[in-house]
Write a protein that holds these residues in place. Sequence first.
Motif, short mmCIF file in Angstrom:
data_model
loop_
_atom_site.label_atom_id
_atom_site.label_comp_id
_atom_site.label_asym_id
_atom_site.label_seq_id
_atom_site.Cartn_x
_atom_site.Cartn_y
_atom_site.Cartn_z
N LYS A 751 0.83 -1.20 0.00
CA LYS A 751 0.00 0.00 0.00
C LYS A 751 0.87 1.25 0.00
O LYS A 751 0.56 2.25 -0.67
CB LYS A 751 -0.93 0.00 1.22
CG LYS A 751 -1.88 1.20 1.25
CD LYS A 751 -2.83 1.13 2.43
CE LYS A 751 -3.76 2.34 2.44
NZ LYS A 751 -4.69 2.34 3.58
N GLN A 752 1.97 1.19 0.75
CA GLN A 752 2.87 2.34 0.78
C GLN A 752 3.40 2.63 -0.62
O GLN A 752 3.48 3.79 -1.06
CB GLN A 752 4.02 2.08 1.76
CG GLN A 752 3.58 1.91 3.18
CD GLN A 752 4.61 2.45 4.16
OE1 GLN A 752 5.40 3.31 3.83
NE2 GLN A 752 4.59 1.95 5.37
N LYS A 753 3.80 1.57 -1.32
CA LYS A 753 4.33 1.76 -2.67
C LYS A 753 3.26 2.32 -3.59
O LYS A 753 3.54 3.22 -4.41
CB LYS A 753 4.87 0.43 -3.21
CG LYS A 753 5.52 0.59 -4.57
CD LYS A 753 6.04 -0.73 -5.11
CE LYS A 753 6.64 -0.55 -6.50
NZ LYS A 753 7.07 -1.82 -7.09
N GLU A 754 2.04 1.84 -3.48
CA GLU A 754 0.95 2.33 -4.33
C GLU A 754 0.67 3.81 -4.06
O GLU A 754 0.43 4.59 -4.99
CB GLU A 754 -0.31 1.50 -4.09
CG GLU A 754 -0.22 0.07 -4.62
CD GLU A 754 -1.47 -0.74 -4.28
OE1 GLU A 754 -2.39 -0.15 -3.67
OE2 GLU A 754 -1.51 -1.93 -4.62
N ILE A 755 0.70 4.18 -2.79
CA ILE A 755 0.45 5.59 -2.45
C ILE A 755 1.57 6.47 -2.95
O ILE A 755 1.33 7.52 -3.57
CB ILE A 755 0.25 5.74 -0.93
CG1 ILE A 755 -1.12 5.17 -0.54
CG2 ILE A 755 0.36 7.20 -0.51
CD1 ILE A 755 -1.41 5.21 0.93
N LEU A 756 2.83 6.05 -2.74
CA LEU A 756 3.95 6.84 -3.23
C LEU A 756 3.92 6.91 -4.76
O LEU A 756 4.24 7.95 -5.35
CB LEU A 756 5.27 6.25 -2.74
CG LEU A 756 6.54 7.04 -3.10
CD1 LEU A 756 6.44 8.48 -2.61
CD2 LEU A 756 7.77 6.36 -2.52
N ASP A 757 3.52 5.85 -5.39
CA ASP A 757 3.40 5.84 -6.84
C ASP A 757 2.33 6.83 -7.28
O ASP A 757 2.49 7.58 -8.26
CB ASP A 757 3.06 4.43 -7.32
CG ASP A 757 3.29 4.25 -8.80
OD1 ASP A 757 4.03 5.08 -9.38
OD2 ASP A 757 2.76 3.29 -9.38
N GLY A 758 1.22 6.88 -6.56
CA GLY A 758 0.14 7.80 -6.88
C GLY A 758 0.49 9.25 -6.63
O GLY A 758 -0.16 10.15 -7.17
N VAL A 770 11.70 12.77 0.50
CA VAL A 770 10.84 11.68 0.97
C VAL A 770 11.37 11.20 2.32
O VAL A 770 12.55 10.84 2.44
CB VAL A 770 10.82 10.50 -0.03
CG1 VAL A 770 9.96 9.37 0.51
CG2 VAL A 770 10.29 10.96 -1.38
N GLN A 771 10.50 11.20 3.33
CA GLN A 771 10.92 10.79 4.67
C GLN A 771 9.94 9.77 5.23
O GLN A 771 8.73 9.95 5.18
CB GLN A 771 11.00 11.99 5.61
CG GLN A 771 11.45 11.61 7.02
CD GLN A 771 11.62 12.84 7.90
OE1 GLN A 771 11.69 13.96 7.43
NE2 GLN A 771 11.69 12.62 9.19
N GLY A 772 10.51 8.67 5.77
CA GLY A 772 9.70 7.70 6.48
C GLY A 772 8.99 6.69 5.60
O GLY A 772 8.09 5.98 6.08
N TYR A 773 9.38 6.59 4.33
CA TYR A 773 8.75 5.60 3.45
C TYR A 773 9.16 4.21 3.91
O TYR A 773 10.35 3.92 4.07
CB TYR A 773 9.20 5.85 2.01
CG TYR A 773 8.75 4.81 1.01
CD1 TYR A 773 7.40 4.60 0.76
CD2 TYR A 773 9.68 4.04 0.33
CE1 TYR A 773 6.99 3.66 -0.16
CE2 TYR A 773 9.29 3.10 -0.60
CZ TYR A 773 7.94 2.90 -0.84
OH TYR A 773 7.54 1.95 -1.75
N LYS A 774 8.17 3.32 4.12
CA LYS A 774 8.46 2.00 4.69
C LYS A 774 8.30 0.86 3.68
O LYS A 774 8.31 -0.31 4.06
CB LYS A 774 7.53 1.73 5.89
CG LYS A 774 7.63 2.76 7.02
CD LYS A 774 9.04 2.85 7.59
CE LYS A 774 9.07 3.68 8.85
NZ LYS A 774 8.56 5.04 8.69
#
Length: 1037
Positions: A751-758, A770-774
């Motif tokens: 989900k994190q990747k999908e949100i960052l992608d969006g 970008v800070q705190g991407y998990k």
Amino acid sequence: MAAELVGGALLSGLFQMLFERMASREVVDFFREKKLNKKMLKELKIMLSSANAVLTSAEEMQTRNRTVKDWLDELKEVTHELEDLMDEIKAETLSCKLNSEGGGNLNKVLALVSTSFAAEVEPKMEEIMDKLKLILSQKDVLGLKEGGQNRPSRSLPSPLVEESDIYGRSRDKDVIVQFLLSDNVCGSRISVISIVGMGGIGKTTLAQLVFNDDRVKGHFDIKVWVSVSDVFDVFKVTKTLYEKALFQSSVIVDDFDSEDFYDAEDLRHLQVKLKKALENKRFLFVLDDIWNENYDNWDALKSPFESGAPGSKIVTTTRSEIAAFRMSNVPSYHLQMISSEDCWLLFVKHAFNNIDSRLHPVLEKIGKRIVKKCNCLPLAVKSLGGLLRSELNPKKWENILKSDIWEFSDGECNTLPALWLSYQYLPPHLKRCFAYCSIFPKNYEISKENLVLLWMAEDLLPLPQKGKRIEDVGEECFDSLVSRSLIQQSSQDGSFFTMHDLVNDLAKFVSGKFCLRLEHDDSRSIVSNCIHHLSYDKRNIDGVMEVVMSAEVKSLRTFLPLGCLHVGEELTWKKSTFDGLVPMVRYLRVLSLSQYPVTDLPNSIGNLKHLRYLDLSSTRLKVLPNEICSLYNLQTLLLLGCNHLTQLPINMGSLINLRHLDIRGTRLKQMPAGLCNMKDLQTLTDFVLCKHTASKIRDLRELKHLRGGLRISGIENISDVADVLEANLKEKEHLIELSLLSFNFADDSQKQKEILDGLQPHENLENLFVQGYKGTRFPDWIGHHSFSNMVTISLIGCINCYFLPPLGQLPALKKLYIVRFYMVRTVGAEFYSNGSSGAKPFRSLEKLVFTHMLEWQEWSFPEGDKDGEGSSFPRLRELQLEYCPKLIGRLPDRKIETLKIKYCEKLTLCYCPKFVSILQQRFPPASIIEMICRKLRSHLLNEISFGGKTNALVNHMCWNLQIYLISQPTADNLWSPIFTDSVDSFSLKPTDQVQTLITGSLLQLNRVQSTMPRRPTELMVREITDNTDTADSTLLI
């Protein structure tokens, strides 16, 4: 024609705006709906047109006739009253529209306007018309003519000048002369250089010096000087060039005296003759005092010049950078002020008539203060010196010192007309913008962006054409004033601008009694009640409040405290005084309370319906009153540094005209609902997401004009990936900075990747944080080569990522920060490219930082790097490695200027033959560092720590090392053999721990220095030549 060039007077821009406002649908329909006398609008337009016709004449006369200046001030005052009335109608209509259900059509909205307000409009209109009639009845008595006066011709400077009379221009002269004597400096047959500077700085004088230089005289076949002045008449200039060139050439032309030859319609025939006269002749033309910014005029003039011999030159002098750009084919020469010393010599020559100033110590003391007042402007120094020539009465000198330069007549002081012309030839809208700058004290530095926002708030800018923003218009106006040297870039900080003191005086003169700045402890008891713009030293708010309230300044539009506070300094604030002021200043457009300890605002602030600019930065506000949401005309709201502010008003969406919202440094926990209504928003610095609020990230969808920087925090509160896609950051092409923070999802990497992608931004982005991407991997857009403008990337705390994105593909990337990637073990091919780009990896990177990479073990480089001349990192200048405890291997083989290594325990080999300088702050415990640095110039070892070990080896093979400095080592025995023959300085700074220091092969050592409290028991220095300062060495040991 001259009047057309002038473009009207200061009020012309205001009149044009009033014409548009009175013809607007809101005003016309308001008069119809409320059954007001529409004939009054027509009569007002006629009166304003009559006044507009004589404005140019009045403006030209005001410097010589005080009565005319007073007449202009009265006219300004009554037109401002009319402007305020038109604004009230607009504000009332807008308020009713927003308060009505669904907005409604205009007729229904106008029906809601209160009868009492409508009843006040007609009497005010009648009062304004009576004042205008009285003012216009005086124009004939004052001798004001339509279209302006016949201006006396300006004196044409002769190219004759005595070099002994000129001070401080020797270097400038040599630079221009060298240019004139050089060949083919621009690749063209004819080289054109412009000398650019403000009025009175000495452009013509410098051109005269160059024109008369003996080296120049012998270099050119033809030399012609033409004073072009304000009207760029191509035929007239061509004729002058031809007449003077003809008599210096051997060409004989038939019918030279024929009247037909001078026919103004026969420019082409004249140019053919000039072309023949210049044929194969090396010529020098000086075109002095050019104001023309029309390229077509210049293009028409220069067409015959190409027949001249290679090496021909043209020198132009101008105040306009735009004019210089149109004409020159080499960089302009920007003339600077002369030094204070040269100013004094110039003043002495003209004021003391070559008598030694020391013979008159009292006058000399006053004279130096007069020179300081001129702020290094040569014409001002010369003019005031001439006023005092042979005058020995100190009182006369004191009068000159205390007088404003604009109080002198043209005959007394040439500085006034010289600077006045710079103002007089501005278009009307630029005159208003320039006059407003009088609100800033001398030497005050202001940013371009903030001044444009102030101009917008005061309605000083012309309406933008289709496709342009009003901010773009403001920036163009600013650039125009800079190009004319009326605003100058600060010498202290290039991002700020200032005005020369005498130009500041000019702005103050032009703005007259409508602009007032109270400086320091200036609390005048008498203040005109017609002041529109007020600035003051923010430390003196109590005195200012008292003065403003006692004068009942009801027409005040600007309330602007200025000045910088010292560290720890606090301002005073009396809430009751401010609360009493607000009802009085109902027409206020600009209000700043920045840095005052304001904890709350009165509800009455909602009555400031005309307010467009509100600066509450660095105040102590915790909340904003909801009444602020009724400020429907507000364009700019600054809340920068309000670190007590936790929430914005719930009806914030009502501010539909808001364009700039700066909430950096606040503690907002959420965004208010309705932000999507602010469709004109250009600046939104932060967007705070909260789980249980009506505001969602999809609200960004309607904010299509966002630009600059955007910081999105609380990303973990996004519940639906679809909301992210709806925000559509990819289409916001004017965003250049994007910060994404707080991806604290509960173990949902996908989900994190999908949100960052969006959250993918537009490809114009320049800075990404970008800070705190998990997530375990980054989406494809991060590092994609299509982001060709990306300059800086910071990836912080991405603790679950196993691999770095392919950032080497970004062609413009200059700075890269990789911090706290705990799962990365190798950095290799995936870091340089994903195969979609064949260019050199990191081709533009200058600074690379890796810190807290706890599992990082291996750093590999592309195949081509193995030969020592690799393809990656070709521009790397600074490399920082900190807290990479498992990293082994080598570093990039590049000409690095700064290397910082901290706590890299297993980094055993650093092979770097091209280092220029190295800064190592702390070596790792129990390590052996080997540096092979063939080009090392200086080496600083600061706070060397060896983890308690008593012996350590630091080996440096530095063939060009010249300076070697050790600061506070902690090892008991430090063995530092230096294999070099170039060290000439060796320093060991205070330490009481080193027992033994061994060094060797210092063949060029000249000096040994140490300030250790306790000398080492053993110092071994081998192979030192006889030129060592043995006395110092013996003393140290």
